[in-house]
Scaffold this motif. Structure first.
Motif, PDB file in Angstrom:
ATOM      1  N   ARG A  83      -3.724  -1.239  -6.528  1.00 35.60           N
ATOM      2  CA  ARG A  83      -2.822   0.048  -6.391  1.00 35.60           C
ATOM      3  C   ARG A  83      -3.573   1.231  -6.532  1.00 35.60           C
ATOM      4  NH1 ARG A  83       1.906  -1.647  -7.046  1.00 35.60           N
ATOM      5  NH2 ARG A  83       2.348  -3.858  -7.718  1.00 35.60           N
ATOM      6  N   VAL A  84      -3.343   2.115  -5.697  1.00 38.00           N
ATOM      7  CA  VAL A  84      -4.190   3.360  -5.434  1.00 38.00           C
ATOM      8  C   VAL A  84      -3.706   4.402  -6.590  1.00 38.00           C
ATOM      9  CG1 VAL A  84      -2.712   4.439  -3.875  1.00 38.00           C
ATOM     10  CG2 VAL A  84      -5.117   4.736  -3.626  1.00 38.00           C
ATOM     11  N   PHE A  85      -2.504   4.265  -6.998  1.00 37.93           N
ATOM     12  CA  PHE A  85      -1.933   5.274  -7.945  1.00 37.93           C
ATOM     13  C   PHE A  85      -2.883   5.266  -9.308  1.00 37.93           C
ATOM     14  CE2 PHE A  85       2.753   6.234  -7.312  1.00 37.93           C
ATOM     15  CZ  PHE A  85       2.348   6.708  -6.186  1.00 37.93           C
ATOM     16  N   THR A  86      -3.423   4.157  -9.653  1.00 41.13           N
ATOM     17  CA  THR A  86      -4.427   4.140 -10.759  1.00 41.13           C
ATOM     18  C   THR A  86      -5.728   4.943 -10.400  1.00 41.13           C
ATOM     19  OG1 THR A  86      -3.463   2.097 -11.508  1.00 41.13           O
ATOM     20  CG2 THR A  86      -5.722   2.642 -12.223  1.00 41.13           C
ATOM     21  N   ARG A 101       0.807  -1.161   0.020  1.00 45.02           N
ATOM     22  CA  ARG A 101       0.108   0.042  -0.126  1.00 45.02           C
ATOM     23  C   ARG A 101       0.976   1.460   0.120  1.00 45.02           C
ATOM     24  NH1 ARG A 101      -4.895  -1.176   0.682  1.00 45.02           N
ATOM     25  NH2 ARG A 101      -5.531  -3.320   1.327  1.00 45.02           N
ATOM     26  N   VAL A 102       0.628   2.051  -0.772  1.00 48.87           N
ATOM     27  CA  VAL A 102       1.724   3.027  -1.269  1.00 48.87           C
ATOM     28  C   VAL A 102       1.159   4.531  -0.112  1.00 48.87           C
ATOM     29  CG1 VAL A 102       0.095   4.532  -2.839  1.00 48.87           C
ATOM     30  CG2 VAL A 102       2.438   4.488  -3.188  1.00 48.87           C
ATOM     31  N   PHE A 103      -0.059   4.252   0.410  1.00 50.66           N
ATOM     32  CA  PHE A 103      -0.600   5.594   1.315  1.00 50.66           C
ATOM     33  C   PHE A 103       0.472   5.366   2.306  1.00 50.66           C
ATOM     34  CE2 PHE A 103      -4.995   6.677   0.364  1.00 50.66           C
ATOM     35  CZ  PHE A 103      -4.576   7.090  -0.792  1.00 50.66           C
ATOM     36  N   VAL A 105      -7.201   5.346   8.660  1.00 50.26           N
ATOM     37  CA  VAL A 105      -7.054   3.813   8.603  1.00 50.26           C
ATOM     38  C   VAL A 105      -6.355   3.046   7.623  1.00 50.26           C
ATOM     39  CG1 VAL A 105      -9.315   4.034  10.189  1.00 50.26           C
ATOM     40  CG2 VAL A 105      -9.378   3.479   7.748  1.00 50.26           C
ATOM     41  N   GLY A 106      -6.506   3.507   6.450  1.00 54.32           N
ATOM     42  CA  GLY A 106      -5.809   2.859   5.121  1.00 54.32           C
ATOM     43  C   GLY A 106      -6.576   1.539   5.072  1.00 54.32           C
ATOM     44  N   GLY A 107      -6.051   0.495   4.309  1.00 56.56           N
ATOM     45  CA  GLY A 107      -6.427  -0.893   3.883  1.00 56.56           C
ATOM     46  C   GLY A 107      -7.785  -1.023   3.121  1.00 56.56           C
TER      47      GLY A 107
END
Lengths: 338, 338
Positions: free
Chosen positions: B262-265, A262-264, B225-227
């Motif tokens: 992937r969060v970048f996308t 996870r990039v965050f 929190v993330g995830g």
């Protein structure tokens, strides 16, 4: 205009994974007569770009999906060969979003006239066109590179990456490029002045290679590819680094989203900023960008390379080559001579 | 000072996964005499915060790891009980980074005097302290919420999340909170004015729940929190959205990094901006932030809740409760009365 033939490429089905010939159809039609206000543009150069893959799917994105059964669209440099619009004269050379075809009918909106005496007309699709502006605004507006900082660019040998690295050098940065073969890497360091180029296909430990290439960490990351390469770069990201997310070409043909750390968490640990962008986010500054890029090209501070495939019939092949990494610099299709 | 006893918590080993009692040791020592320039601070309230988990590991982060075998450190409100420093008088109430112990010896640097007549002294560790400032700067500087926009906050019932949502309401936004039980959700909507609260533990399809709660998508996401929660929110992110990455508590106790799309996308598709931050990134504006927060509290525009555990001996338990989601609002440990 009597019965002039027009070859055109249609999208006939939505690709799953890597696009293939079966998703496209080449057909020949007869050109219609122009209506008032219209112009006929003869295609000289077609641009193929990775973002087009997204438009072939029907997922939500920043551009509309290509409709099925219609002519594919992209950047075109062409010549006005007929005009029923007083703003345009036959002989004018223009750039605009037109079709993957020999001739496009346009109402003239969105066309930009270009001067063939200033620079090769194909550069309107490359170094002083959309890819050049993408590099310019993504690096300068989001990356905010400062003298002495380290800039890493992935997809470094492509149309955008080659310009990003050269602008970063103009700004006095240490520049590290990531590309997929030794010829590309040699081009980056020997011809474009990159400090280091890393061939990710022959490098077993990208994190170690980046640690060596970036002894002071990474201040700006210009990402064209995503995936594992990006994971490796993110592991070296500095406090308050900036990440310009321009493309994620490693992800475009995946049927399921790729997985990775996870990039965050990395952004959080580094107080780093990541921003996705498209060149149109900076539409109001495009003119300024084109002038600056043109000046740098004239001064020899920015070099460019084009990879030109001949013939409209080869446009799909040229497009697919983007995902194989066939090109150094801007990939173009030459359809006709001026 | 004759033989005064001091109980103190040490970090004796680095936790793997969720910290446990065995990582800590409570010992009793005799206080040393003060040297010139020093003050003795009697601990009244101790703050436990999720970021402390990071300092218990020795991985690179934005704060130094806690050294092994030494007293743990955190936010403390205390009373000066002895002073060999002319700037401080016995009876002064102060807030600062001090030890998990009954008494701390300090040279006075970094201590801030607080006025017990203005607000309960414990708020210096909460709504007008570090958590309040974190909410204030993360939301306003990174999130840039505009009237009518939708703001989503995860970890919404915590010390930071409760303030984020209320500031977003002050700014005229639609506010959606995500929390882990129904009591928290009721508190958010009934007492703090959140428009919607989602209990992620009882919601099978978070994406569907977010779609319903955010019919116009998500303009600002404040992430604690993330995830998987973050993955779901990112699927609803709007064009040019802003994401303030304040915490990733779902990840802190994982032995291996969690995996996810992937969060970048998603940032790319949305031209969205994501920025990690810590409150000290805005150190120069802290005074302004404290004044504004204090004013909002006095005007009744911001409410706060504290979850107070009694006794220094319970500090580890209070800290671990953060990861179980025991607390609504700021988690504090009361060590002594003023």
């Amino acid at each position: 205009m009597t019965n002039r033939k027009n070859r055109q490429f249609l999208l006939t089905s939505r690709p799953v994974g890597m696009p293939a010939d079966e998703n496209f159809e080449l057909r020949e039609v007869t050109l219609p007569d122009l209506e008032d206000g219209q112009v006929l543009v003869r295609t000289l150069y077609l641009s193929v770009d990775p973002y087009m893959r997204g438009r072939m799917s029907d997922a939500k994105s920043y551009v509309e999906p290509y409709p099925l059964g219609e002519v594919l669209q992209g950047g075109v440099v062409g010549e006005i060969v007929e005009s029923k619009n007083e703003r345009w004269q036959p002989g004018d050379v223009v750039v605009g979003l037109l079709g993957w075809q020999d001739f496009s009918v346009s109402n003239g909106r969105g066309l930009l006239k270009i001067d063939p005496s200033v620079a090769p007309i194909s550069t309107a699709l490359g170094v002083v066109g959309m890819p050049g502006l993408t590099a310019y605004f993504g690096l300068l507006e989001i990356g905010q590179p400062q003298e002495g900082e380290t800039v890493v660019v992935s997809g470094a040998a492509g149309a955008v990456g080659t310009i990003v690295g050269q602008i970063a050098k103009i700004k006095g940065c240490r520049v590290v490029g990531i590309a997929g073969d030794d010829e590309k890497c040699a081009y980056l360091t020997h011809e474009l002045g990159f400090d280091v180029a890393i061939n990710y296909k022959t490098t077993a430990d990208m994190r170690a290679a980046l640690k060596e290439a970036c002894p002071n960490g990474v201040d700006v990351y210009f990402d064209n590819v995503g995936g594992e390469i990006t994971d490796a770069v993110m592991s070296r990201i500095n406090f308050q680094a900036r990440i310009a997310i321009c493309g994620q070409i490693s992800q475009y043909n995946l049927e399921k989203p790729d997985l990775g750390p996870r990039v965050f968490t990395q952004l959080l640990k580094s107080s780093a900023l990541a921003k996705g962008f498209i060149v149109n986010d900076y539409a109001k500054q495009h003119k300024e960008g084109m002038q600056q890029l043109g000046q740098w090209v004239m001064e020899g501070k920015i070099k460019y390379r084009e990879n030109i495939v001949d013939g409209l019939e080869n446009v799909v092949e040229a497009f697919l080559g983007l995902f194989r990494g066939d090109n150094i610099g801007k990939q173009l299709v030459k359809v006709a001579d001026l």
